[in-house]
Design a protein around this motif. Structure first.
Motif, PDB file in Angstrom:
ATOM      1  N   ARG A   1       1.284  -1.470  -0.035  1.00 27.53           N
ATOM      2  CA  ARG A   1      -0.378  -0.499  -0.005  1.00 27.53           C
ATOM      3  C   ARG A   1       0.695   1.045   0.440  1.00 27.53           C
ATOM      4  NH1 ARG A   1      -4.877  -2.071   4.230  1.00 27.53           N
ATOM      5  NH2 ARG A   1      -5.937  -3.134   2.524  1.00 27.53           N
ATOM      6  N   ALA A   2       2.035   1.034   0.504  1.00 35.52           N
ATOM      7  CA  ALA A   2       2.871   2.477   0.334  1.00 35.52           C
ATOM      8  C   ALA A   2       3.543   2.713  -0.863  1.00 35.52           C
ATOM      9  CB  ALA A   2       3.810   1.788   1.456  1.00 35.52           C
ATOM     10  N   LEU A   3       3.323   1.612  -1.302  1.00 36.91           N
ATOM     11  CA  LEU A   3       4.109   1.186  -2.797  1.00 36.91           C
ATOM     12  C   LEU A   3       2.998   1.919  -3.787  1.00 36.91           C
ATOM     13  CD1 LEU A   3       6.693  -1.235  -2.532  1.00 36.91           C
ATOM     14  CD2 LEU A   3       7.192   0.925  -2.996  1.00 36.91           C
ATOM     15  N   GLU A   4       1.901   2.231  -3.374  1.00 37.17           N
ATOM     16  CA  GLU A   4      -0.149   2.485  -3.966  1.00 37.17           C
ATOM     17  C   GLU A   4      -0.751   1.672  -4.760  1.00 37.17           C
ATOM     18  OE1 GLU A   4       1.551   6.837  -5.939  1.00 37.17           O
ATOM     19  OE2 GLU A   4       1.561   7.201  -3.908  1.00 37.17           O
ATOM     20  N   TYR A   5      -0.308   0.819  -4.414  1.00 40.30           N
ATOM     21  CA  TYR A   5      -0.835  -0.665  -4.995  1.00 40.30           C
ATOM     22  C   TYR A   5      -1.843  -0.558  -4.423  1.00 40.30           C
ATOM     23  CZ  TYR A   5       3.500  -2.349  -7.597  1.00 40.30           C
ATOM     24  OH  TYR A   5       4.458  -2.461  -8.404  1.00 40.30           O
ATOM     25  N   GLU A   6      -2.758  -1.616  -4.756  1.00 42.87           N
ATOM     26  CA  GLU A   6      -4.209  -1.355  -4.726  1.00 42.87           C
ATOM     27  C   GLU A   6      -4.093  -2.629  -4.045  1.00 42.87           C
ATOM     28  OE1 GLU A   6      -7.914  -1.137  -7.070  1.00 42.87           O
ATOM     29  OE2 GLU A   6      -7.132   0.540  -7.436  1.00 42.87           O
ATOM     30  N   VAL A   7      -4.507  -3.223  -2.605  1.00 44.09           N
ATOM     31  CA  VAL A   7      -4.621  -4.587  -1.681  1.00 44.09           C
ATOM     32  C   VAL A   7      -5.288  -4.655  -1.468  1.00 44.09           C
ATOM     33  CG1 VAL A   7      -3.155  -6.124   0.100  1.00 44.09           C
ATOM     34  CG2 VAL A   7      -1.883  -4.167  -1.395  1.00 44.09           C
ATOM     35  N   THR A   8      -6.120  -6.576  -1.821  1.00 45.77           N
ATOM     36  CA  THR A   8      -7.141  -6.673  -1.045  1.00 45.77           C
ATOM     37  C   THR A   8      -7.104  -7.230   0.599  1.00 45.77           C
ATOM     38  OG1 THR A   8      -7.638  -7.709  -2.964  1.00 45.77           O
ATOM     39  CG2 THR A   8      -8.951  -7.828  -1.307  1.00 45.77           C
ATOM     40  N   VAL A   9      -8.171  -6.456   1.697  1.00 45.44           N
ATOM     41  CA  VAL A   9      -7.945  -6.774   2.646  1.00 45.44           C
ATOM     42  C   VAL A   9      -7.753  -8.599   2.795  1.00 45.44           C
ATOM     43  CG1 VAL A   9      -8.317  -7.001   5.006  1.00 45.44           C
ATOM     44  CG2 VAL A   9      -8.899  -5.140   4.245  1.00 45.44           C
ATOM     45  N   SER A  10      -6.944  -9.074   3.337  1.00 45.52           N
ATOM     46  CA  SER A  10      -6.531 -10.361   3.768  1.00 45.52           C
ATOM     47  C   SER A  10      -6.480 -10.910   5.143  1.00 45.52           C
ATOM     48  CB  SER A  10      -4.959 -11.128   2.652  1.00 45.52           C
ATOM     49  OG  SER A  10      -4.342 -11.893   3.474  1.00 45.52           O
ATOM     50  N   ASP A  11      -6.954 -12.428   5.060  1.00 45.72           N
ATOM     51  CA  ASP A  11      -7.569 -13.114   6.209  1.00 45.72           C
ATOM     52  C   ASP A  11      -6.563 -14.691   6.087  1.00 45.72           C
ATOM     53  OD1 ASP A  11      -8.940 -11.589   9.345  1.00 45.72           O
ATOM     54  OD2 ASP A  11     -10.049 -10.972   7.092  1.00 45.72           O
ATOM     55  N   ALA A  12      -5.869 -14.442   4.788  1.00 44.12           N
ATOM     56  CA  ALA A  12      -4.859 -15.446   4.884  1.00 44.12           C
ATOM     57  C   ALA A  12      -3.792 -15.525   4.259  1.00 44.12           C
ATOM     58  CB  ALA A  12      -5.502 -16.384   3.242  1.00 44.12           C
ATOM     59  N   ASN A  13      -2.815 -16.837   4.115  1.00 50.23           N
ATOM     60  CA  ASN A  13      -1.333 -16.335   3.942  1.00 50.23           C
ATOM     61  C   ASN A  13      -0.489 -16.037   2.864  1.00 50.23           C
ATOM     62  OD1 ASN A  13      -1.877 -18.502   2.683  1.00 50.23           O
ATOM     63  ND2 ASN A  13       0.248 -19.746   2.902  1.00 50.23           N
TER      64      ASN A  13
END
Length: 371
Positions: A297-309
């Motif tokens: 996210r700091a690199l300004e990518y869109e990141v899906t909230v993750s509850d996995a590995n």
């Protein structure tokens, strides 16, 4: 040369491709959601002891019903899942894929339908197709969450015989709230008595709790698990589920006799003796997963909230652009997954050193693409 389509295969298999991810010899492999930590030496020694004992009796068939293993799996679920489970409620097979296959052989099949909410685990429709079960794509929101009302409408409209809910979802990583599962279950029973399978392959990595407590009073609910991820035993091939004992009895109508080898049962029992150590690795991976989310996210990518590995990130402009980024990361010695979600790639949480290599690679790629 003869092709598959030249053979007298079933019509629904024509034009299909087998499941698989690239297996490439690169320094950092973060594409198949494996646990990066080798089994501790004490566990390796215990596996050796148990397998040696099992080897003395390989002239005999293994315990057909894997009673000891199912009992120990039930104890693990009771201790970690927030709900008491007995051995009679647990069934085990060769990986969670065989668990799903047996459930579809029992509750799906020709003339029956199954629904899942896409994008999700791609083996669900593949196994459905392999068992002659018609597959229905259910809806997800643009942020990959599962809208309760939309899911209920889809179940009510299609009246499927089997419903899949994957939480945490693969490949997106987000979890499904308990209230959504309850609503979908009730809709599935109102449309017709239908089996609802909650696939919890990655639940040990979640910020939240298991949905095992939902089993109470819901005889058509199944919670599926695996030892491949949290237990770091992908090579073992051991999956299992918890459900009403009647579901376990029903699955035994289709399971092959002696389907779990004595060696598999011995190895799994040894792993269950070292649960605390293995879950300690899970805590490390959860921390590393959260670090990947923060750094991406700091690199300004869109990141899906993750509850996995693993972490899904993007968003890239088109399929060609997505695969081009995948290739550039690979050229830097890091293998991630391009698994067909438009505009996104997926990276497995590895060791701190592996994650550093991945983050260095994506920083370099982003800088190149921005130049």
């Amino acid at each position: 040369m003869t092709s598959i389509d030249d053979l007298p295969v079933r019509d629904e298999l024509r034009g299909q491709s087998p499941y698989g991810a690239p297996q490439l010899d690169v320094p950092v492999r973060l594409n198949t959601n494996e646990n990066p930590y080798p089994l501790p030496e004490a566990l390796v020694e215990r596996i050796t002891e148990r397998v040696r004992e099992a080897a003395r009796h390989l002239n005999r068939y293994p315990d057909r019903n894997a009673v000891e293993l199912r009992t120990e799996l039930a104890k693990y679920l009771t201790r970690t899942g927030g709900h008491p489970v007995t051995g009679e409620q647990v069934w085990a097979a060769n990986g969670s894929n065989e668990v799903i296959q047996q459930l579809l052989q029992t509750f799906g099949g020709p003339g029956r339908t199954a629904i899942g909410f896409e994008p999700s685990y791609s083996m669900h429709p593949l196994i459905a197709r392999g068992t002659g079960t018609d597959w229905i794509d259910g809806p997800r929101e643009p942020d990959f969450t599962l809208d309760t009302q939309a899911a209920v409408r889809a179940v009510t409209e299609h009246r499927p015989h089997v419903v899949f809910i994957t939480t945490p979802n693969n490949p997106t990583g987000n979890a499904v709230p308990a209230e959504t599962v309850r609503a979908v279950y009730e809709a599935a029973q109102a449309a017709r008595p239908s089996l609802v399978i909650v696939d919890e392959a990655y639940v040990e990595f979640s910020h939240g709790d298991s949905l095992l407590p939902l089993l109470a009073g819901r005889p058509n609910l199944v919670v599926s698990r695996t030892m491949s991820k949290a237990f770091g035993a992908a090579g073992l091939r051991l999956g299992y589920f918890a459900a009403d004992p009647a579901v376990v009895d029903a699955v035994q109508l289709v399971r092959l006799p002696y389907h779990l080898s004595a060696v598999t049962q011995a190895t799994a029992l040894a792993a269950l003796e070292h649960t605390d150590t293995l879950l300690g690795y899970v805590d490390q991976l959860k921390s590393e997963r959260d670090r990947l989310v923060t750094e991406l996210r700091a690199l300004e990518y869109e990141v899906t909230v993750s509850d996995a590995n693993f972490v899904q990130f993007g968003r890239f402009e088109d399929p060609d652009g997505t695969h081009a980024v995948w290739q550039r990361i690979l050229e830097r010695g890091v293998l991630v997954r391009d698994n067909g979600v438009p505009g996104y790639l997926r990276v497995t949480a590895g060791t701190p050193e592996e994650n550093d290599a991945f983050l260095d690679a994506v920083r370099e790629v982003k800088k190149e693409l921005s130049a």
